[in-house]
Design an enzyme around this catalytic site. Structure first.
Site, PDB file in Angstrom:
ATOM      1  N   CYS A 102      39.920  22.845  44.107  1.00 43.38           N
ATOM      2  CA  CYS A 102      39.774  21.702  43.211  1.00 43.38           C
ATOM      3  C   CYS A 102      38.858  20.662  43.829  1.00 43.38           C
ATOM      4  O   CYS A 102      38.355  20.825  44.934  1.00 43.38           O
ATOM      5  CB  CYS A 102      41.143  21.071  42.922  1.00 43.38           C
ATOM      6  SG  CYS A 102      41.889  20.241  44.349  1.00 43.38           S
ATOM      7  N   GLY A 155      28.765  35.990  54.011  1.00 41.47           N
ATOM      8  CA  GLY A 155      28.750  36.291  55.446  1.00 41.47           C
ATOM      9  C   GLY A 155      28.468  35.120  56.359  1.00 41.47           C
ATOM     10  O   GLY A 155      28.160  35.324  57.540  1.00 41.47           O
TER      11      GLY A 155
END
Length: 640
Positions: free
Chosen positions: A2, A371
């Site tokens: 959020c 990554g």
């Protein structure tokens, strides 16, 4: 996941700020378009925007919890994901606590009641949260150890406000009595480094809670910060014949991390650039989602795209692959919007393709893996090889070393060996400053005439180096990057560009358990056999296709050098400089001259120009209010 906002009133009139908080939440609609709500008592007012990922039906915020004798003692708003929340729920339930939801946020506040501030050391995930204890009249806030999730704050005589995005604090400036003066020191740091280093922001009165830190405060009190994350990289040599044990530990930790990062009640995809890092994550993720979707981006210009490489990797691991090609026109048109989402400028051109690939991914999934962090944790940057080439200088007597350094200063530029001699005789604290600096001080003064030498990059790096004197040279460089480049550039663009598209990004390399293994990897298992991330490559041999293991990483390369010199962006850049009302900050005549020099091939100023241009667009939006980023505001489907 959020956007959070929490205010602690200094005068006990928090209710007066509810409307301002509700309005400020609109600035973070993109962070949580699924629901919004506020809560307040006489001291605190909390607001949130929710992107529902786990326990979609019930884990609304602001969240109230308390023990049996005070069932609503705490209020919390939380941005992020806790990947070991199931294990924490089990542990805390065994200790006698009752849970009201099945989500990953509630274990934070229950854990805070049980462990106090030490709860942060039990959390495995990415997070920024604020807890209000109505009994002790104390507010407690924290960020994850790496700084994956942002948390800004500002304090005035009317109180202290925390928010996931700075623009929400700016939206409340009038109610808070907040000054909007720009921070000249932070501006110089930005131009020098290409990002604003923590805890600064470009506004004097708005700061950031640093990565790996907690803060506490009481009404009318000061924000007290404490660091809980102190990386050591205290590696020991691997006994001969035991190397495979290290590789197996890395593989197990990463596989477990990816499994935990796949926990969600929605579909999870993965970014895929074609290098070892993203390919390893995608290959492991496919074990948990055979129908995994992967995404990449690139440009039409040859040499500036990993599209073909990524497609080859996707085929090798057997996943469906989706590509977004970005044109120069799309790139230029998106810049104002991107600077608005950033809050403070980051002069990394790869922000733009990341924005577009996130936009494409959001059409298909709500969560993606990536990554980020592998290079910093496992020694992946080419510059980390430098201590090996400079090792002979370490054996020279100090007097000879100083003499050779003086000699390197007087040798003409272009003389073979000058650079090696200069770097070899310069202490690491002075020669290595992370991956972001593009101006030397003379160049800096050319465009920023008021720049002060005492405000240069060393003001940022010196305290970090002071804490790493016991580490080996590569570890010191890694440690510096953790606290500068990674949290100032890489993680900012990762969070802001994905959340701009209401897409949650998860980074399995930046996991507590993965880091526990990574910081034990010795020097000779990071840089070895002519390559970087050696131990990680060995660990991934059974996971990543062989043709990927030793491929050079490109990331999202952008043809900025060519575009700024050609028809694609030259006129845009010229107009941006001429129209910018930043004459009190930049020497615009010199900036225009640099642009002409770049076009004429006198010097490659692309990084320096992009740094200034990004700031000018940001300034046009947030200071001049001359540039309209054209952000679409929508109504929340759920208002609580």
């Amino acid at each position: 996941m959020c956007g959070l906002l929490a205010m602690l009133s200094a005068d006990g009139n928090a209710g007066n700020y509810v409307d301002a908080v509700d309005r400020a939440l609109q600035c973070m609609y993109h962070r949580g378009p699924d629901a919004a709500g506020t809560w307040h008592d006489e001291h605190a007012v909390f607001g949130f925007n929710r992107l529902a990922i786990i326990d979609i039906e019930h884990s609304h915020q602001p969240l109230r919890w308390g023990p049996e004798d005070a069932p609503e003692r705490y209020a919390m708003t939380f941005n992020g994901e806790i990947y070991n929340y199931l294990e924490l729920r089990e542990e805390l339930s065994a200790a006698g606590y009752t849970f009201n939801t099945s989500g990953d946020g509630e274990p934070i506040v229950v854990g805070y009641h049980h462990w106090g501030a030490d709860v942060v050391n039990h959390l495995r995930g990415m997070f920024a949260f604020v807890i209000w204890d109505t009994q002790e009249n104390t507010m407690f806030a924290a960020r994850d150890q790496f700084g994956i999730k942002p948390l800004y704050y500002a304090t005035t005589g009317r109180g202290t406000v925390f928010a996931s995005e700075k623009k929400s604090i700016l939206e409340m400036a009038e109610e808070l009595g907040l000054g909007l003066e720009l921070d000249r020191r932070a501006i110089e740091h930005y131009v020098d480094l290409q990002y604003v280093p923590e805890p600064e922001s470009l506004h004097e009165q708005i700061r950031r809670v640093e990565s790996g830190c907690t803060v506490t405060l009481k009404p009318s009190g000061e924000v007290v910060s404490e660091r809980y994350f102190k990386p050591s990289f205290a590696s020991q040599p691997v006994p001969k014949g035991k190397e495979q044990d290290l590789y197996d530990r890395i593989a197990r930790a990463l596989e477990d991390s990816v499994e935990k990062h796949m926990r969600a009640d929605v579909t999870v995809g993965s970014f895929l650039s074609g290098g070892i890092d993203s390919t390893a994550i995608a290959a492991l993720a496919k074990r948990h989602n055979p129908n995994l979707l992967t995404f990449t981006t690139g440009f039409e210009r040859e040499g500036y795209s990993e599209v073909d490489v990524a497609a080859e990797s996707a085929a090798a691991i057997g996943v469906e692959h989706i590509v977004k090609i970005v044109s120069p026109e799309e790139y230029a048109d998106a810049i104002p919007k991107i600077m608005w989402f950033l809050d403070d400028p980051v002069a990394d051109p790869s922000l733009v393709p990341l924005f577009f690939v996130a936009q494409e991914a959001r059409k298909h999934v709500k969560v993606v893996l990536s990554g980020e962090g592998a290079d910093e944790l496992f020694g992946g940057y080419t510059i980390y090889k430098e201590p090996l080439s400079l090792a002979p200088f370490e054996k020279l007597p100090s007097a000879l070393n100083r003499g050779l350094n003086r000699l390197s200063k007087v040798l003409p530029d272009g003389v073979k060996g000058k650079s090696l001699l200069e770097r070899g005789t310069t202490p690491i604290e002075d020669r290595y400053y992370g991956n972001a600096r593009s101006f030397n001080f003379a160049q800096l003064q050319r465009v920023l005439p008021w720049a002060k030498p005492e405000w240069d990059h060393r003001e940022v790096t010196a305290p970090i180096y002071a804490a790493s004197t016991e580490m080996d040279p590569v570890a010191r460089m890694q440690n510096l990057d953790l606290f500068t480049w990674m949290r100032g550039d890489i993680l900012v663009k990762a969070d802001k560009m994905n959340m701009a598209n209401s897409l949650e990004l998860r980074v399995p390399f930046l996991d507590k358990e993965v880091f526990e293994v990574a910081q034990t990897v010795p020097y000779d298992q990071k840089i070895a056999h002519g390559t970087t991330k050696y131990a990680l490559r060995k660990a991934m041999e059974q996971i990543v296709p062989g043709h990927v293991l030793h491929r050079k990483k490109l990331g999202f390369p952008v043809p900025m050098r060519h575009w700024l010199a050609g028809d694609e962006l030259y006129s845009w850049a010229q107009d941006t400089i001429e129209q910018s009302l930043t004459d009190d900050i930049f020497n615009k005549r010199e900036v225009l001259e640099m642009l002409k020099e770049h076009r004429d091939g006198v010097s490659d100023h692309s990084r320096r120009l992009w740094t200034v241009l990004a700031f000018m667009v940001w300034h046009g939006i947030f200071v001049e209010e001359r540039i309209d980023p054209q952000i679409e505001h929508k109504d929340y489907p759920v208002k609580l």
